[in-house]
Design a protein around this motif. Structure first.
Motif, PDB file in Angstrom:
ATOM      1  N   ASP A   1     -15.126  -8.455   3.363  1.00 59.15           N
ATOM      2  CA  ASP A   1     -14.050  -9.450   3.360  1.00 59.15           C
ATOM      3  C   ASP A   1     -14.254 -10.350   4.569  1.00 59.15           C
ATOM      4  OD1 ASP A   1     -11.927  -7.096   1.929  1.00 59.15           O
ATOM      5  OD2 ASP A   1     -12.169  -9.128   1.148  1.00 59.15           O
TER       6      ASP A   1
ATOM      7  N   GLN B   1      -6.419 -10.880  -4.069  1.00 62.61           N
ATOM      8  CA  GLN B   1      -5.558 -11.584  -3.125  1.00 62.61           C
ATOM      9  C   GLN B   1      -6.260 -11.772  -1.791  1.00 62.61           C
ATOM     10  OE1 GLN B   1      -2.234  -9.210  -2.008  1.00 62.61           O
ATOM     11  NE2 GLN B   1      -1.077 -10.879  -1.106  1.00 62.61           N
ATOM     12  N   ASP B   2      -6.945 -10.727  -1.341  1.00 63.81           N
ATOM     13  CA  ASP B   2      -7.674 -10.803  -0.072  1.00 63.81           C
ATOM     14  C   ASP B   2      -8.757 -11.854  -0.114  1.00 63.81           C
ATOM     15  OD1 ASP B   2      -7.708  -7.332   1.101  1.00 63.81           O
ATOM     16  OD2 ASP B   2      -6.344  -9.017   1.470  1.00 63.81           O
TER      17      ASP B   2
ATOM     18  N   ASN C   1      -5.190 -18.644  -0.808  1.00 59.83           N
ATOM     19  CA  ASN C   1      -3.986 -17.800  -0.830  1.00 59.83           C
ATOM     20  C   ASN C   1      -3.110 -18.117  -2.034  1.00 59.83           C
ATOM     21  OD1 ASN C   1      -4.596 -16.411   1.604  1.00 59.83           O
ATOM     22  ND2 ASN C   1      -3.898 -18.195   2.750  1.00 59.83           N
TER      23      ASN C   1
ATOM     24  N   ARG D   1      -5.491   1.047  -3.443  1.00 64.73           N
ATOM     25  CA  ARG D   1      -4.922   0.486  -2.212  1.00 64.73           C
ATOM     26  C   ARG D   1      -3.442   0.821  -2.118  1.00 64.73           C
ATOM     27  NH1 ARG D   1      -7.572  -5.220  -0.660  1.00 64.73           N
ATOM     28  NH2 ARG D   1      -9.754  -4.715  -1.063  1.00 64.73           N
TER      29      ARG D   1
ATOM     30  N   THR E   1      -2.393  -5.275  -0.128  1.00 60.97           N
ATOM     31  CA  THR E   1      -2.968  -6.531  -0.629  1.00 60.97           C
ATOM     32  C   THR E   1      -4.050  -6.144  -1.624  1.00 60.97           C
ATOM     33  OG1 THR E   1      -4.519  -6.592   1.230  1.00 60.97           O
ATOM     34  CG2 THR E   1      -2.526  -7.895   1.433  1.00 60.97           C
TER      35      THR E   1
ATOM     36  N   GLY F   1     -10.476 -14.905   7.638  1.00 62.09           N
ATOM     37  CA  GLY F   1     -10.162 -13.769   6.773  1.00 62.09           C
ATOM     38  C   GLY F   1     -10.640 -13.902   5.344  1.00 62.09           C
TER      39      GLY F   1
ATOM     40  N   SER G   1       4.578  -5.587   1.370  1.00 65.46           N
ATOM     41  CA  SER G   1       3.580  -6.275   2.196  1.00 65.46           C
ATOM     42  C   SER G   1       2.533  -5.318   2.764  1.00 65.46           C
ATOM     43  CB  SER G   1       4.265  -7.015   3.344  1.00 65.46           C
ATOM     44  OG  SER G   1       5.058  -6.110   4.081  1.00 65.46           O
TER      45      SER G   1
END
Lengths: 73, 1027
Positions: B129, B971-972, B977, B946, B967, B139, B964
């Motif tokens: 990632d 999405q990561d 985003n 996850r 993720t 990120g 939250s």
């Protein structure tokens, strides 16, 4: 008459010799697959226990968490 | 020209709202309609005929069944012997068994050198990632970066040094022999040249080693190249502003963006950064800052798909277009340039049949947003276009959008073409003792007119340092295997303001060496090679040359450890960008010549780059973002051109330029300019491994060192129908609905819901007005009291790039199936990006939609499973129990979204004769996710692994699980985003804001399956009269 016909049918359909032959071949195959070389041929391909060795680099510095959240809010 | 509107040149019907995915669908092709009525494609059940079943009697069948069951039971005893698991005797401090460890490093998949975070489990990298601390990619990482993990575990990586024998084959040799023989040859070079050919050098320490090498041997020349580069753009900038390189752009601050053949969301520049910044101007919570994107390009690109206004124009006409724009602006008093007086936008529009409305809007917007707009020209355009665009931005005051806080830096400039030609002539004259291919592939990449391969045969010795075999290694004398990126130490500097570091997360898997260490060992200054050689050199370089300038208060060791932890080192650097436009650069702007009949455009492949990812199955199988073609490249042409050539999809055409010709299949692309052919490079490789060799068509021969327009735009090509066909496999018609083809089909079914910004401003609830459904159900609603997982996808931010698909594949052990299986609709991607066209064929509007398992509360798949292999969890997930599944496929039949994937084969066995069964490739698998075998159904699980991990953390920490905390992989990976994930029941969360947004809708809501994926309708920022 019916009983004679049934016996005939049973004799035709159920052969003791055939049953014992099938069981015999099955048993021999069962044990043959357990010994070398057949067991190797069957399991060798799926054996992932190969010569690849994994070792992390001791000089690398890790982190336990990803850091700030990867996904911005 | 007056300020009145330009005459409209449209001779086309107004776009309607009918959505279509391909020409077959648009023209109601009977084959397409027939296929849509069937679950499976023609040919899938070929070979099955009930009349040809064997005449086996029931009794015999049962007898055989009993015997085989007995044998199967016997065979189970040794099933899948994975070897022994031995726990640590002395566990490393940083390792917690069952928990991942992360390492910061840098990706070297291309020269952008993005920061990455490598997730490892028990010392084994499993996922890549982006590094959240990296200032550029923040990120996120592109699809190629995600897929790079497969390159680490490529079974065809070279493992030992090779030496060519007299018969032309390669023998394995030891490193000692290789070093001795090569060093001998280098020492005998004398005053002959030693040439090092490499891609863009981004490492300061790496460059230093090359300098050391140069000082050791008398005549060393370094040649750097990149198949696609910014050299022409940089050269134009230097002429316009005196010095420096083309600056970075504040995409987030631009209200209006005009992109000319510039795929900045796809392959131009740093796609991750560009997409993130651009999408900040598509925020539905800040609609006053919404940007407007105009794209003028030859063929539909990823950027073009996301345009508010798009116009097709062949790339060799871009120069005249820009000059006409400048002239139009000067007529409106914006500038007083006389250089463009002979250009007329109205005449240009007439000649090229351009829509007048578009041009009116464009000119008005550029004027109204002076200082807040940017005109961007793609890297493949010629120098005169870039100079004209620089001038255009200058007169509009748009130079304020050039970034002044950061600039691109390169350790070494790319070699000019003349410099490369000198190498060729030296080779031809026999003046080159040795050629070292330093992790590069010039035999595949360099312009064909240089005849590099022929010249190379005259070199004294050819040495290739490479991770895997390639076209250059195939013609070398010595091939030395080098470490993969994740096994290497290093540093990188691509921008001002920071350095990026590489650290190895795994010791070398095979007998490879670090390429910098190899060169260093040949210089002899640091002794012979060992694994720590380059590491010590790197440390030494940093301690002596870089660390003192940082004024750090820490000791060097502390500083180094924290730098490796972070992956980056921030530095104070002043950036000087020249802002004084040099008027004399306008002398380069000469009148345009006549246009040739056909123009050929060569483009970088979104999936393969310059070809270095050809052996990566994830990237080969990733559907092209626009055409959805997999496993091949093609010649994209317009429908009009196809009629002129009398060809249809899959027909072969011959493209000829000079002495080079290529037969390549056609793909008719909506939105492509007429008389233009676009071909992506990176395909047609001969030596790319089992996966990548002979895939696609090699168009590299069209690149020439001498060019009239640019290296990637070739005029004067001839195109003829070649005869014959080649099967291109595209996923764009897969999963089409079996319903009558009616107008406004997808609008009526509300699969795609869109609007304009103006409509939203007038009526924010316009989407909700469409959602009045009478929804009745026989089921009592289940009370989800705890966490209930849901997803929201913002279609304003989704650009349809497909990075999420690759991330999901890596995370969830999704197999690669190959071209033949994709053709039958059996691609295994859990996530797909559906792409719809609306409007006209020549100027289509494009809508994309990510489709994945909707995790329906009243899932139609759950009710029909005869063995209850699919059920619903208390936290709202539709679960799959793989070992219960018997493969009836009823669930897939019932799924209205067609998101379930069936393993028709054990694809690990099936693909390329068990390629994916190899021991090295098995290490790629994520241990947290089941590896599915034949006969089971699979689908998106919302990254259940996850969720489970976060749940166990929450339990251990004695706190409630929050939305939250989790993720998903998709999405990561999403650089814009667009994907949000969280707890539906948490109304205070950020996710809830998207879940309950007034633009939110569900696909096929009227079926009352209660999907848990909310889509936020896309808003097009068009002018108010078109709302």
């Amino acid at each position: 008459m019916e009983l004679q016909n049934s016996k005939k049918i049973i004799d035709q359909k159920f052969s003791r010799k055939k049953i014992l032959k099938t069981i015999g071949i099955g048993s021999i195959s069962f044990f043959a697959l357990k010994i070398f070389p057949l067991n190797y041929l069957l399991t060798g391909k799926n054996n992932i226990n190969s010569s690849i060795k994994i070792k992390s680099n001791p000089l690398a510095v890790s982190r336990n968490k990803k850091g700030s959240n990867n996904v911005a809010r | 020209m007056s300020q009145d509107k330009l005459e409209s040149n449209e001779n086309i019907k107004q776009p309607d709202s009918n959505y279509w995915r391909s020409f077959n669908e648009l023209y109601n092709d009977p084959v397409f309609i027939e296929n849509s009525k069937h679950e499976f494609y023609n040919g899938v059940t070929d070979g099955f005929s009930p009349n040809e079943l064997s005449g086996l009697s029931r009794r015999k069948f049962l007898a055989l069944l009993g015997a085989s069951a007995a044998l199967a039971g016997a065979g189970c005893a040794d099933y899948r012997d994975k070897g022994e698991i031995i726990p640590y005797n002395q566990k490393p401090e940083e390792v917690t068994l069952g928990k991942p460890t992360y390492y910061a490093s840098t990706c070297t998949g291309c020269s952008l050198s993005c920061g990455i975070l490598i997730k490892t489990r028990e010392g084994r990298p499993i996922k890549i990632d982006g590094n959240p601390d990296h200032p550029v990619n923040q990120g996120k990482i592109c699809a190629k970066g995600q897929a790079n993990i497969l390159n680490l575990y490529d079974p065809e990586r070279l493992s030992t040094p090779l030496r060519r024998n007299n018969l032309g084959y390669f023998d394995n040799i030891s490193w000692e022999i290789a070093d001795k023989e090569i060093l001998n040859k280098l020492n005998q070079a004398g005053d002959k040249e030693i040439a090092i050919i490499t891609n863009q050098i981004t490492s300061p320490s790496g460059l230093k080693i090359i300098e050391e090498f140069k000082s050791k041997f008398s005549k060393v020349n370094v040649y750097t190249y990149d198949l696609f580069n910014n050299s022409i753009k940089d050269s134009a900038w230097a002429k316009s502003y005196g010095s420096g390189k083309f600056p970075l752009i504040q995409w987030d601050a631009a209200k209006v963006v005009l992109s000319l053949e510039g795929d900045f969301l796809g392959v131009d520049g740093n796609k991750i950064e560009n997409a993130r910044l651009f999408s900040q101007g598509r925020d539905i919570d800040a609609i006053e800052k919404f940007n407007r994107l105009y794209v003028v390009e030859g063929n539909m690109s990823l950027t073009g798909m996301n345009a508010d206004y798009r116009m097709r124009l062949r790339p060799d006409a871009q120069y005249e277009f820009v000059m006409c724009l400048i002239n139009e602006l000067s007529k409106r008093g914006i500038s007083s340039s006389i250089i463009t007086s002979q250009y007329s936008l109205q005449d240009f529009a007439k000649r090229f049949s351009l829509p007048g409305k578009f041009l009116n809007h464009l000119v008005n917007d550029l004027i109204a947003n002076r200082g807040k707009a940017i005109v961007y020209s793609g890297s493949t355009l010629p120098e005169n276009v870039h100079i004209a665009v620089n001038y255009l931005n200058e007169i509009l005051g748009n130079t304020s959008l050039y970034r002044k806080d950061s600039t691109i830096q390169q350790a070494m400039d790319l070699s000019l073409t003349d410099y490369l030609k000198n190498l060729i002539s030296s080779l031809d004259d026999g003046k080159v003792a040795a050629v070292i291919h330093y992790d590069s592939n010039p035999a595949y990449h360099l312009p064909s007119d240089l005849n590099y391969r022929k010249a190379l045969s005259k070199a004294g010795v050819v040495i290739t340092l490479t991770v895997s075999e390639n076209e250059s290694s195939a013609i070398s004398d010595y091939v030395l295997p080098i470490h993969h990126n994740f096994e290497s130490w290093g540093d990188a500097k691509t921008r001002s303001g920071f350095y990026s570091l590489l650290q190895p997360v795994i010791s070398p898997i095979t007998d490879t060496r670090q390429k910098e260490g190899i060169l260093l060992s040949w210089t002899g200054i640091a002794g012979s090679y060992d694994e720590t050689l380059y590491h010590k050199y790197l440390l030494n370089n940093w301690e002596k040359n870089i660390y003192p300038g940082l004024n750090s208060k820490m000791s060097f060791q502390q500083f180094w450890n924290s730098a490796l932890h972070d992956g980056i080192v921030l530095v104070d650097e002043k950036v000087n960008i020249s802002t004084e436009f040099i008027s004399s650069s306008l002398n380069e702007l000469k009148p345009v010549n006549k246009y040739s009949d056909y123009v050929l455009v060569l483009k970088e492949s979104f999936a393969l780059g310059d070809g270095r990812f050809a052996n990566n199955g994830f990237m080969q199988e990733l559907p092209h973002p626009v055409s959805k073609v997999t496993w091949d490249n093609y010649a994209a042409i317009s429908e009009q051109t196809s009629k002129e050539l009398n060809v249809k999809n899959n027909d072969l055409i011959e493209v000829k330029s000079g002495n080079n010709k290529l037969n390549i299949p056609v793909f008719i692309q909506p939105g492509c300019a007429d008389r233009m052919i676009e071909i992506e490079l990176g395909y047609g490789r001969e030596k790319a491994g089992v996966v990548g060799s002979s895939v696609g068509f090699n168009a590299n021969s069209f690149i020439k060192s001498q060019f009239s327009v640019s290296p990637w735009i070739i005029e004067g090509v001839s195109v003829t129908k070649a005869g014959g066909t080649y099967n291109l496999v595209s996923t764009q018609e897969h999963h089409a609905f079996d319903i009558e083809r009616v107008q406004d089909l997808h609008k009526k079914r509300h699969i795609i819901q869109e609007g304009t910004l103006e409509t939203y401003k007038k009526n924010p609830k316009f989407i909700q007005d469409n959602r009045k459904h009478e929804l009745e159900s026989v089921y009592k609603p289940f009370p989800y009291d705890g966490v209930k997982w849901g997803m929201a996808i913002d279609m304003n931010k989704c650009i349809g790039c497909g990075e999420c698909i690759v991330a999901c594949n890596v995370e969830n052990n999704v197999p690669i199936v190959g071209k033949d299986q994709v053709e039958k609709g059996r691609e295994m991607h859990w996530l797909r990006v559906d792409r719809y066209y609306s409007g006209t064929i020549n100027e289509p509007s494009v809508s994309t939609q990510i489709m994945l398992c909707q995790q329906c509360d009243q899932a139609p798949c759950e009710n029909v499973c005869p063995v209850v292999a699919t059920n619903h969890s208390p936290d709202g997930l539709n679960q799959m129990v793989y070992n219960r599944c018997v493969g009836t496929r009823y669930c897939s039949n019932n799924c209205p979204y067609k998101v379930r994937r069936f393993n028709y084969f054990n694809f690990r066995d099936h693909f390329r004769d068990g390629y994916q069964e190899q021991p090295l490739l098995a290490l790629l698998n994520n241990p947290e996710v089941t590896v599915r075998s034949r006969g089971v159904m699979e689908k998106c699980t919302f990254c259940l692994q996850r969720i489970s991990d976060a749940r166990s953390d929450a339990i251990r920490e004695n706190r409630p699980l929050k939305g939250s905390d989790v993720t998903t992989a998709c999405q990561d990976s999403c650089s814009t985003n667009a994907i949000k994930f969280g707890d539906i029941n948490d109304l205070e969360s950020d996710f809830s804001k998207f879940r309950n947004h007034e633009l939110g809708y569900y696909v096929l809501e009227e079926l009352n399956v209660k999907p848990n994926v909310t889509y936020l309708a896309r808003l097009r920022n068009t002018h108010s009269e078109e709302a």
